[in-house]
Design a protein around this motif. Structure first.
Motif, PDB file in Angstrom:
ATOM      1  N   LYS A 129       0.836  -1.205   0.000  1.00 18.65           N
ATOM      2  CA  LYS A 129       0.000   0.000   0.000  1.00 18.65           C
ATOM      3  C   LYS A 129       0.865   1.247   0.000  1.00 18.65           C
ATOM      4  O   LYS A 129       0.539   2.240  -0.662  1.00 18.65           O
ATOM      5  CB  LYS A 129      -0.919  -0.009   1.227  1.00 18.65           C
ATOM      6  CG  LYS A 129      -1.929   1.126   1.241  1.00 18.65           C
ATOM      7  CD  LYS A 129      -2.827   1.034   2.452  1.00 18.65           C
ATOM      8  CE  LYS A 129      -3.809   2.194   2.476  1.00 18.65           C
ATOM      9  NZ  LYS A 129      -4.676   2.154   3.694  1.00 18.65           N
ATOM     10  N   LEU A 130       1.964   1.206   0.727  1.00 19.67           N
ATOM     11  CA  LEU A 130       2.884   2.348   0.749  1.00 19.67           C
ATOM     12  C   LEU A 130       3.442   2.611  -0.644  1.00 19.67           C
ATOM     13  O   LEU A 130       3.470   3.764  -1.110  1.00 19.67           O
ATOM     14  CB  LEU A 130       4.021   2.081   1.733  1.00 19.67           C
ATOM     15  CG  LEU A 130       5.191   3.066   1.713  1.00 19.67           C
ATOM     16  CD1 LEU A 130       4.709   4.471   2.057  1.00 19.67           C
ATOM     17  CD2 LEU A 130       6.286   2.626   2.666  1.00 19.67           C
ATOM     18  N   GLN A 132       2.164   1.794  -3.517  1.00 25.98           N
ATOM     19  CA  GLN A 132       1.102   2.271  -4.406  1.00 25.98           C
ATOM     20  C   GLN A 132       0.703   3.704  -4.084  1.00 25.98           C
ATOM     21  O   GLN A 132       0.465   4.505  -4.998  1.00 25.98           O
ATOM     22  CB  GLN A 132      -0.106   1.347  -4.301  1.00 25.98           C
ATOM     23  CG  GLN A 132       0.155  -0.052  -4.853  1.00 25.98           C
ATOM     24  CD  GLN A 132      -1.000  -1.005  -4.599  1.00 25.98           C
ATOM     25  OE1 GLN A 132      -1.910  -0.720  -3.814  1.00 25.98           O
ATOM     26  NE2 GLN A 132      -0.970  -2.157  -5.251  1.00 25.98           N
ATOM     27  N   ASP A 133       0.613   4.046  -2.789  1.00 21.98           N
ATOM     28  CA  ASP A 133       0.230   5.405  -2.395  1.00 21.98           C
ATOM     29  C   ASP A 133       1.246   6.425  -2.886  1.00 21.98           C
ATOM     30  O   ASP A 133       0.878   7.521  -3.329  1.00 21.98           O
ATOM     31  CB  ASP A 133       0.097   5.503  -0.872  1.00 21.98           C
ATOM     32  CG  ASP A 133      -1.179   4.833  -0.373  1.00 21.98           C
ATOM     33  OD1 ASP A 133      -2.029   4.494  -1.220  1.00 21.98           O
ATOM     34  OD2 ASP A 133      -1.314   4.648   0.843  1.00 21.98           O
ATOM     35  N   ARG A 137      -0.361   9.150  -5.110  1.00 21.39           N
ATOM     36  CA  ARG A 137      -0.698  10.393  -4.416  1.00 21.39           C
ATOM     37  C   ARG A 137       0.461  11.360  -4.230  1.00 21.39           C
ATOM     38  O   ARG A 137       0.253  12.563  -4.149  1.00 21.39           O
ATOM     39  CB  ARG A 137      -1.279  10.056  -3.034  1.00 21.39           C
ATOM     40  CG  ARG A 137      -2.542   9.199  -3.116  1.00 21.39           C
ATOM     41  CD  ARG A 137      -3.053   8.872  -1.726  1.00 21.39           C
ATOM     42  NE  ARG A 137      -4.206   7.974  -1.782  1.00 21.39           N
ATOM     43  CZ  ARG A 137      -4.816   7.491  -0.702  1.00 21.39           C
ATOM     44  NH1 ARG A 137      -4.368   7.818   0.503  1.00 21.39           N
ATOM     45  NH2 ARG A 137      -5.853   6.677  -0.831  1.00 21.39           N
ATOM     46  N   SER A 138       1.648  10.859  -4.130  1.00 24.37           N
ATOM     47  CA  SER A 138       2.786  11.725  -3.813  1.00 24.37           C
ATOM     48  C   SER A 138       3.345  12.358  -5.085  1.00 24.37           C
ATOM     49  O   SER A 138       3.650  11.658  -6.046  1.00 24.37           O
ATOM     50  CB  SER A 138       3.885  10.932  -3.094  1.00 24.37           C
ATOM     51  OG  SER A 138       3.397  10.396  -1.891  1.00 24.37           O
ATOM     52  N   GLN A 159      10.166   3.717  -1.915  1.00 21.93           N
ATOM     53  CA  GLN A 159       9.544   2.598  -2.620  1.00 21.93           C
ATOM     54  C   GLN A 159      10.498   1.411  -2.707  1.00 21.93           C
ATOM     55  O   GLN A 159      10.089   0.263  -2.504  1.00 21.93           O
ATOM     56  CB  GLN A 159       9.120   3.031  -4.023  1.00 21.93           C
ATOM     57  CG  GLN A 159       7.905   3.941  -4.050  1.00 21.93           C
ATOM     58  CD  GLN A 159       7.521   4.318  -5.461  1.00 21.93           C
ATOM     59  OE1 GLN A 159       8.356   4.751  -6.244  1.00 21.93           O
ATOM     60  NE2 GLN A 159       6.257   4.164  -5.791  1.00 21.93           N
TER      61      GLN A 159
END
Length: 308
Positions: A129-130, A132-133, A137-138, A159
């Motif tokens: 999830k990290l 992908q986020d 989003r970043s 990542q």
């Protein structure tokens, strides 16, 4: 420290006007020489000109509150910018456990707790999830007022570190579930060999019938076990764990079909043994009758007593 640097920059901007020397009256010539009537001054000619005959004096003679007001506005704006920048840094600081913790030691300690498949899946899901986020989003480049923050290298590093955690947890899960996969595969193979044994004696029949009963009794627990193994290998596939050999994946995929085939084989074998059961039942009855005769003869001999 950053605020102090900006304060120094603003002060230097004001003092830089000392380089703008005023012209001599009625000319376009900068003042280059002044007459000093006292020897008490410690300033040289150039310093006197910069401090007293430049536009610096014009600015300093302006209303002091106007300059102070503008300086305050600038500093307040800088402070707001730095506060927003601090929020961004705190956002990245939330990811610090991924590179501050010793990864291999932490994963090993996690494995020592004998976690369930669900706990492995939760850890892997959080890391995925990290990744992908950050991708969704970043923003790699973000403008905060007059500052442009390029965090592309940092985001890539986060990542990359998260992917290393995923690989570590996946490798550990693979090492924990592999023995169970081998055990189930071997158990099915042994059942198959026992069902295919040749029946020569009644003991052979009993052995095969016992094996059939074991297979029937094992059906529910075997299904639970191979479903657990399948779930673990499905998890490894979802998170793209590269260290899992293809032969293990194929071995896991065949468990359910092999067990289903074994159940069919056991039922078929049970039906095939009906004639053998009847045959050995007759032989058993015959043996029982012979045994009865032997007992009766022994009883009669015992009742007659010892010979004279």
């Amino acid at each position: 420290e950053i605020l102090q640097i900006f304060q120094k920059i603003i002060r230097n901007l004001i003092e830089s006007t000392k380089c703008c020397i005023r012209w001599m009256n009625g000319t376009c010539v900068e003042i280059s020489k002044v007459e000093v009537k006292t020897n008490e001054t410690k300033e040289d000619q150039q310093a006197i000109i910069e401090n007293h005959f430049s536009f610096y004096t014009e600015i300093m003679n302006m209303s002091n509150h106007l300059i102070s007001k503008e300086k305050r506005k600038v500093m307040e704006g800088i402070k707001r910018t730095l506060e927003k920048l601090q929020y961004l840094l705190e956002y990245f600081d939330d990811f610090s456990p991924y590179w501050k913790l010793p990864r291999e030691a932490a994963i090993q300690r996690f494995g020592e707790k004998k976690p369930s498949w669900e706990e492995y899946d939760n850890r892997l899901e959080n890391c995925q999830k990290l990744v992908q986020d950050i991708s969704i989003r970043s923003k790699a480049i973000k403008d905060i007022h007059f500052i442009r923050v390029d965090s592309s290298a940092l985001l890539h590093a986060i990542q990359d570190e998260a992917n290393k955690w995923i690989a570590g947890f996946g490798k550990l899960l693979n090492s924990k579930i592999k023995p169970k996969l081998d055990s189930l595969s071997k158990e099915i193979e042994e059942f198959e060999e026992k069902l295919n044994e040749e029946i020569v004696s009644i003991n052979d029949l009993r052995a095969i019938l016992g094996t059939i009963d074991q297979i029937k009794n094992r059906s529910v627990s075997m299904e639970r076990d191979y479903l657990e193994v399948e779930s673990c290998y499905n998890t490894l596939h979802i998170y793209d764990i590269k260290s899992v050999p293809q032969e293990e994946i194929e071995q896991c995929a065949s468990l359910a079909s092999r067990w289903a085939a074994l159940l069919v084989m056991a039922r078929s074998k049970d039906d095939e043994l009906i004639p053998s059961k009847a045959k050995f039942a007759k032989e058993t009855e015959k043996n029982v009758d012979e045994f009865k005769l032997e007992i009766e003869a022994l009883k009669k001999k015992f009742e007659e007593g010892p010979a004279d």
